[in-house]
Scaffold this motif. Structure first.
Motif, PDB file in Angstrom:
ATOM      1  N   PHE A 381      35.185 -15.328 124.636  1.00 31.12           N
ATOM      2  CA  PHE A 381      35.316 -15.534 123.190  1.00 31.12           C
ATOM      3  C   PHE A 381      36.752 -15.306 122.708  1.00 31.12           C
ATOM      4  O   PHE A 381      37.150 -15.886 121.694  1.00 31.12           O
ATOM      5  CB  PHE A 381      34.333 -14.649 122.434  1.00 31.12           C
ATOM      6  N   VAL A 382      37.514 -14.499 123.427  1.00 36.45           N
ATOM      7  CA  VAL A 382      38.938 -14.381 123.081  1.00 36.45           C
ATOM      8  C   VAL A 382      39.604 -15.741 123.228  1.00 36.45           C
ATOM      9  O   VAL A 382      40.337 -16.203 122.332  1.00 36.45           O
ATOM     10  CB  VAL A 382      39.646 -13.334 123.972  1.00 36.45           C
ATOM     11  N   GLY A 383      39.343 -16.432 124.355  1.00 40.25           N
ATOM     12  CA  GLY A 383      39.918 -17.764 124.564  1.00 40.25           C
ATOM     13  C   GLY A 383      39.474 -18.755 123.507  1.00 40.25           C
ATOM     14  O   GLY A 383      40.278 -19.535 122.979  1.00 40.25           O
ATOM     15  N   VAL A 384      38.183 -18.737 123.171  1.00 35.71           N
ATOM     16  CA  VAL A 384      37.647 -19.668 122.171  1.00 35.71           C
ATOM     17  C   VAL A 384      38.262 -19.398 120.796  1.00 35.71           C
ATOM     18  O   VAL A 384      38.639 -20.331 120.073  1.00 35.71           O
ATOM     19  CB  VAL A 384      36.111 -19.563 122.101  1.00 35.71           C
ATOM     20  N   LEU A 385      38.385 -18.141 120.434  1.00 38.50           N
ATOM     21  CA  LEU A 385      38.961 -17.792 119.116  1.00 38.50           C
ATOM     22  C   LEU A 385      40.448 -18.137 119.050  1.00 38.50           C
ATOM     23  O   LEU A 385      40.945 -18.562 117.999  1.00 38.50           O
ATOM     24  CB  LEU A 385      38.743 -16.306 118.829  1.00 38.50           C
ATOM     25  N   VAL A 386      41.154 -17.977 120.170  1.00 41.73           N
ATOM     26  CA  VAL A 386      42.567 -18.392 120.210  1.00 41.73           C
ATOM     27  C   VAL A 386      42.657 -19.898 119.991  1.00 41.73           C
ATOM     28  O   VAL A 386      43.526 -20.384 119.249  1.00 41.73           O
ATOM     29  CB  VAL A 386      43.219 -17.989 121.552  1.00 41.73           C
ATOM     30  N   ILE A 414      39.195  -4.944 119.747  1.00 40.17           N
ATOM     31  CA  ILE A 414      40.443  -5.112 118.997  1.00 40.17           C
ATOM     32  C   ILE A 414      41.050  -6.504 119.201  1.00 40.17           C
ATOM     33  O   ILE A 414      41.657  -7.071 118.288  1.00 40.17           O
ATOM     34  CB  ILE A 414      41.451  -4.006 119.393  1.00 40.17           C
ATOM     35  N   LYS A 415      40.825  -7.107 120.392  1.00 39.79           N
ATOM     36  CA  LYS A 415      41.376  -8.436 120.669  1.00 39.79           C
ATOM     37  C   LYS A 415      40.680  -9.506 119.833  1.00 39.79           C
ATOM     38  O   LYS A 415      41.324 -10.429 119.336  1.00 39.79           O
ATOM     39  CB  LYS A 415      41.252  -8.757 122.153  1.00 39.79           C
ATOM     40  N   HIS A 416      39.369  -9.385 119.692  1.00 36.18           N
ATOM     41  CA  HIS A 416      38.638 -10.368 118.891  1.00 36.18           C
ATOM     42  C   HIS A 416      39.061 -10.299 117.426  1.00 36.18           C
ATOM     43  O   HIS A 416      39.262 -11.339 116.781  1.00 36.18           O
ATOM     44  CB  HIS A 416      37.129 -10.131 119.012  1.00 36.18           C
ATOM     45  N   TYR A 417      39.196  -9.073 116.916  1.00 34.40           N
ATOM     46  CA  TYR A 417      39.651  -8.930 115.528  1.00 34.40           C
ATOM     47  C   TYR A 417      41.082  -9.441 115.369  1.00 34.40           C
ATOM     48  O   TYR A 417      41.418 -10.060 114.352  1.00 34.40           O
ATOM     49  CB  TYR A 417      39.560  -7.462 115.094  1.00 34.40           C
ATOM     50  N   GLY A 418      41.907  -9.193 116.389  1.00 41.73           N
ATOM     51  CA  GLY A 418      43.280  -9.698 116.346  1.00 41.73           C
ATOM     52  C   GLY A 418      43.309 -11.214 116.268  1.00 41.73           C
ATOM     53  O   GLY A 418      44.111 -11.799 115.528  1.00 41.73           O
ATOM     54  N   CYS A 419      42.413 -11.876 117.011  1.00 39.94           N
ATOM     55  CA  CYS A 419      42.319 -13.345 116.963  1.00 39.94           C
ATOM     56  C   CYS A 419      41.890 -13.827 115.581  1.00 39.94           C
ATOM     57  O   CYS A 419      42.411 -14.822 115.065  1.00 39.94           O
ATOM     58  CB  CYS A 419      41.319 -13.840 118.008  1.00 39.94           C
ATOM     59  N   MET A 420      40.936 -13.108 114.985  1.00 36.62           N
ATOM     60  CA  MET A 420      40.463 -13.485 113.650  1.00 36.62           C
ATOM     61  C   MET A 420      41.567 -13.332 112.610  1.00 36.62           C
ATOM     62  O   MET A 420      41.751 -14.199 111.740  1.00 36.62           O
ATOM     63  CB  MET A 420      39.252 -12.641 113.259  1.00 36.62           C
ATOM     64  N   MET A 440      37.223  -3.532 110.141  1.00 39.30           N
ATOM     65  CA  MET A 440      37.116  -3.307 111.584  1.00 39.30           C
ATOM     66  C   MET A 440      36.401  -1.997 111.879  1.00 39.30           C
ATOM     67  O   MET A 440      36.577  -1.012 111.165  1.00 39.30           O
ATOM     68  CB  MET A 440      38.505  -3.287 112.230  1.00 39.30           C
ATOM     69  N   GLU A 441      35.608  -2.021 112.967  1.00 37.04           N
ATOM     70  CA  GLU A 441      34.847  -0.832 113.336  1.00 37.04           C
ATOM     71  C   GLU A 441      35.650   0.132 114.192  1.00 37.04           C
ATOM     72  O   GLU A 441      35.146   1.170 114.608  1.00 37.04           O
ATOM     73  CB  GLU A 441      33.570  -1.255 114.082  1.00 37.04           C
ATOM     74  N   MET A 442      36.888  -0.240 114.490  1.00 39.48           N
ATOM     75  CA  MET A 442      37.788   0.668 115.215  1.00 39.48           C
ATOM     76  C   MET A 442      39.120   0.727 114.483  1.00 39.48           C
ATOM     77  O   MET A 442      39.371  -0.055 113.564  1.00 39.48           O
ATOM     78  CB  MET A 442      37.981   0.215 116.667  1.00 39.48           C
ATOM     79  N   GLU A 443      39.957   1.667 114.853  1.00 35.85           N
ATOM     80  CA  GLU A 443      41.258   1.826 114.206  1.00 35.85           C
ATOM     81  C   GLU A 443      42.152   0.652 114.590  1.00 35.85           C
ATOM     82  O   GLU A 443      42.363   0.389 115.785  1.00 35.85           O
ATOM     83  CB  GLU A 443      41.896   3.150 114.653  1.00 35.85           C
ATOM     84  N   ASN A 445      45.330  -1.491 115.592  1.00 37.33           N
ATOM     85  CA  ASN A 445      46.577  -1.097 116.257  1.00 37.33           C
ATOM     86  C   ASN A 445      47.770  -1.815 115.638  1.00 37.33           C
ATOM     87  O   ASN A 445      47.633  -2.618 114.718  1.00 37.33           O
ATOM     88  CB  ASN A 445      46.486  -1.352 117.766  1.00 37.33           C
ATOM     89  N   ALA A 446      48.940  -1.524 116.180  1.00 35.69           N
ATOM     90  CA  ALA A 446      50.175  -2.079 115.616  1.00 35.69           C
ATOM     91  C   ALA A 446      50.222  -3.602 115.744  1.00 35.69           C
ATOM     92  O   ALA A 446      50.760  -4.287 114.870  1.00 35.69           O
ATOM     93  CB  ALA A 446      51.375  -1.452 116.325  1.00 35.69           C
ATOM     94  N   ILE A 447      49.635  -4.147 116.809  1.00 38.78           N
ATOM     95  CA  ILE A 447      49.683  -5.597 117.021  1.00 38.78           C
ATOM     96  C   ILE A 447      48.941  -6.331 115.907  1.00 38.78           C
ATOM     97  O   ILE A 447      49.387  -7.380 115.429  1.00 38.78           O
ATOM     98  CB  ILE A 447      49.089  -5.950 118.401  1.00 38.78           C
ATOM     99  N   VAL A 448      47.811  -5.780 115.493  1.00 38.06           N
ATOM    100  CA  VAL A 448      47.029  -6.415 114.429  1.00 38.06           C
ATOM    101  C   VAL A 448      47.822  -6.453 113.126  1.00 38.06           C
ATOM    102  O   VAL A 448      47.907  -7.491 112.455  1.00 38.06           O
ATOM    103  CB  VAL A 448      45.688  -5.676 114.225  1.00 38.06           C
ATOM    104  N   TRP A 449      48.403  -5.300 112.758  1.00 34.42           N
ATOM    105  CA  TRP A 449      49.196  -5.250 111.509  1.00 34.42           C
ATOM    106  C   TRP A 449      50.442  -6.125 111.623  1.00 34.42           C
ATOM    107  O   TRP A 449      50.840  -6.775 110.659  1.00 34.42           O
ATOM    108  CB  TRP A 449      49.589  -3.805 111.189  1.00 34.42           C
TER     109      TRP A 449
END
Length: 540
Positions: A381-386, A414-420, A440-443, A445-449
């Protein structure tokens, strides 16, 4: 002179024994089994023993068939139990060896000195310390602790995953230590990272076998001490493919790709045949350096080695190598050509297509995966969301995100949320992207922000950019690019005061901008040219 006519049944038994030796795959094994049934040997004890041995030990990948046969035997003897336990211990599912031993006990079949080494090896593979300790107790109870084979396997078990003190005590208490005992204890210390103790034992060994040399060389390579590993490699009296593989893998792990490739050239020039482990290491090296030409040569070597067949794990490595070296067409060729695919095969090519901008093809391949009932995982799903993000397919991306959660019960990480966030940010839906991070259900990270901050720069949203930067600085304050991005957002809107405030904050925080550089390859050596000064350049 009247010659005695040979007994037909005796002749058939001899023919059967010859047939076992000719069996090289499951299909041939089934044909021989069918012949046994037709000729009335299905109840012959000797024939059944041969069949169990062939299916569990002699022919690779047929242990499951052996289990089905074994389950129909009402009174297996100790040889059959041992054969099945041994085959299971050596298979990809050593757990079944433990299950068999438990069944053996329940059916009051007495184990012998051959049973315990096999079950101990299974416990070692599984790292089942408690179970192994229990087996050790049974060894003592049955009086087999003094048996050389059993004792050596106990040393091996305790040295690798049990109690090193027990392994050492067993070793010290041995009346006559053989090379297997020395090797087992040396391997235990080396694999647990106690290389000094392992080296002392190695130096004291009256006779060093190749296993001991390989264990020490591998131990040094895993700790990154390639100098010590190379010294031992040069001293070893005789090398095998494991010796070469240890050095090649060590050089790859330490980033010395050229040495790894040179080692491979030396290996083949001396007539040593590489195996699947060798090729995996080399493909990893090619992926790291992005050298497509060498990768293609390795691919050709693989085809020659396997007579056209490539196992799944190597096929996946080839797909990954071609994708990361920029040849997604070759990656697709390998994928389509592979006979056996697993979820990693699909993930590699779906992700490769997505990252190379072939979003439609990536999504279509996922749909094909669904049609074939191959269960996706989180990486799929990471690939599909990308792919959805790069193609601007926001609605489709949302539906796949929900499909992942609701149908496949995969909780987003965190990767799925980052893709979104990236997908929404690219589409200019910045408020929704901000809300996605907040929900998000987790904290985060810097990459997302940082992803949101980059989107704010593209779309010129100063307010959200400032808020994203504040959150980013709560996580880290030492990345000059975070400050530069926000200052550029202010500058792009002509808000020079805001840009200067950010620059002053950067100076006050003691953050220095890393100089930019270009990489030019000349004479096979990367040369770096520094092109910018250490201060951030604002878009005025």
């Amino acid at each position: 002179m009247i010659r005695k006519r040979p007994n037909d049944r005796s002749t058939n038994c001899q023919q059967r024994s010859t047939l076992w030796q000719k069996c090289t795959n499951l299909r041939a094994l089934k044909q021989v089994h069918a012949s046994m049934v037709v000729n009335g040997f299905n109840s012959n004890h000797s024939a059944i023993r041969d069949l169990i041995f062939a299916s569990s030990m002699a022919i690779s990948g047929t242990i499951d068939y052996a289990r089905k046969l074994f389950d129909h035997i009402t009174e297996p003897d100790t040889f059959m139990w041992n054969t099945m336990i041994r085959g299971s211990a050596q298979s990809q599912k050593p757990l079944y060896a433990v299950v068999l031993y438990t069944q053996m006990e329940k059916r009051r079949s007495r184990p012998d000195n051959f049973t315990f080494p096999f079950i101990l090896k299974a416990c070692t593979k599984l790292c089942w310390v408690k179970m192994g300790m229990g087996i050790h107790g049974k060894v003592v109870r049955f009086g087999f602790e003094s048996n050389t084979s059993v004792r050596n396997t106990l040393i091996y078990f305790h040295a690798n995953c049990g109690d090193l003190r027990v392994a050492t005590a067993l070793f010290d208490g041995s009346a006559g230590r053989d090379v297997v005992a020395w090797s087992a204890l040396t391997a235990g210390y080396a694999r647990r990272g106690k290389l000094d103790a392992a080296r002392r034992l190695f130096n004291e060994m009256p006779v060093k076998d190749l296993v001991s040399w390989n264990v020490m060389i591998t131990g040094y390579t895993k700790q990154g001490d390639m100098e010590s590993a190379r010294k031992l490699f040069d001293e070893v009296p005789k090398r095998d493919v494991v010796t070469w593989n240890a050095m090649i893998a060590g050089y790859v792990r330490s980033g010395s790709i050229e040495q790894a490739l040179q080692m491979f050239e030396e290996m083949t020039s001396l007539g040593e045949k590489p195996d699947d482990v060798t090729m995996l290491s080399l493909l990893s090296a090619c992926t790291d350096i992005g050298d497509l030409e060498i990768g293609e040569r390795i691919h050709s070597s693989l085809l020659e080695m396997g007579s056209g067949e490539i196992i799944t794990i190597l096929g996946n490595a080839l797909i990954d190598m071609y994708s990361k070296c920029g040849s997604i067409e070759r990656a697709l060729e390998v994928f389509r050509w592979m006979r056996e695919k697993d979820v990693s095969s699909w993930n590699s090519v779906i992700g490769g297509l997505a990252f190379h901008g072939h979003a439609e093809d990536s999504v279509n391949l996922f749909k094909e995966m669904q049609r074939l009932k191959v269960r996706p995982d989180g990486i799929t799903f990471v690939g599909v969301l990308v792919a959805c993000s790069h193609a601007g397919k926001v609605e489709e991306g949302r539906s796949y995100f929900n499909l992942m959660r609701n149908e496949y019960k995969i909780e987003p990480d965190i990767k799925h949320y980052g893709c979104m966030v990236d997908m929404l940010g690219r589409a200019g839906l910045l408020n929704e992207a901000f809300e996605c991070i907040e929900d998000m259900e987790m904290e985060p990270n810097a990459i997302v922000w940082r992803t949101l901050l980059g989107a704010c720069k593209v779309h010129g949203n100063v307010e959200l950019g400032r808020r994203a930067n504040e959150r980013l600085l709560e996580i880290r304050r030492d990345e000059s690019g975070d400050f530069v991005l926000l200052s550029n957002i202010y500058a792009s809107r002509g808000e020079w005061h805001g840009a200067e405030v950010v620059r002053k904050l950067m100076d006050d925080s003691g953050v220095k901008k890393e100089p930019g550089f270009s990489i030019v390859e000349a004479d096979d050596s990367p040369l770096m040219y520094f092109l910018f000064d250490s201060k951030p350049k604002l878009n005025r």
